[in-house]
Scaffold this active site. Sequence first.
Site: not given
Length: 350
Positions: A204, A132, A128-129
């Site tokens: 997100e 980003h 997930h990071e």
Amino acid sequence: MLQTWLLGAGSLLLLAVTAWAFAGSTGLLYALVFGAISMWAVRRISPQMVLSMYKAREVSAADFPAGFRIVQELSRRAELPAMPKLYVIPSKMMNAFAVGRRDDAAIAVTDALARNLTPRELAGVLAHEISHIAHEDVKVMAFADMVSRFTSFMSTVGLVSLFFNLFGFAGGFGTQVPWLAVLVLLAAPTVGGLLQMALSRTREFDADLGAASLTGDPDGLASALAKLERAQGRVWENILLPSGRIPDPSVLRTHPLTADRVARLKALKTADMPDELIAAAEPAVPHVRRPSIIPRIRPHPGPYLQGVRGFINAANTDFADDSRPASDSSINPPDSGRPRIRVTRGGVWW
């Protein structure tokens, strides 16, 4: 992507209207000049400057083998120019975040997160990071934060100036009170904050999809999100609301509801996959540097929905054992001394 651009354009439009209500064409010029300078400065802030405020410590493969190998494999799949550095924050809260640019980024996880998530769950969080970073969401949210701050600043200064001029208006020494401008200045900070939170929720959701495409395992991230929700809810319930709590309205959240995120991740296993997630033969879109300060939203880093076993083998980590945490011992344990307030490292510490 369309929602991101619409929300970003809405924030810019709100800033322009506020600047016009604040000082006419001169306000627009101020907003343009100082906004450009701020974005230039923000893009050159070193990730280490931010991480030092959290007392984060960089870890190596020897310190945190599972986390290091996961970040290494995810970086390769996302085709990042450089592998993000991995940091551990001495905190008992379970959290993770990313800072920096594609070529100079860092991912920070708390000590509690490393000790409570399984390697499979940790892979979902780190993916997930990484998403980003790959999608340049850090730059997008810095841009949105800059716009929101300038909107609030101009609104505050405009209202204070109007207050001091009210005596002149009441005495007939000036023009009538510009009520339309007053309404704009009053509403601008609230509307700007809502737009910024909506943009954050959009990014997100997109990072969740990017994480699933990197690991091929939506269940790993879904399990981690559920565990984080339970842990955070338990802490605040024990402190403030032991009898129960009312969740914040969706419009007032920077992150979507965990239930909605988990439902979307679960749906990836049954719904028809978009072509970009299953056409593994398609080459990745090359990254092109552009001098503009306006962030460029990148497409998803690549089609990797091949199942969790494929990621397990690639990362060379034993993900099959979900009974053990990613780290058996503390990597950067929190200070166990007496609580105290001190001002160091650019922040106020408790």
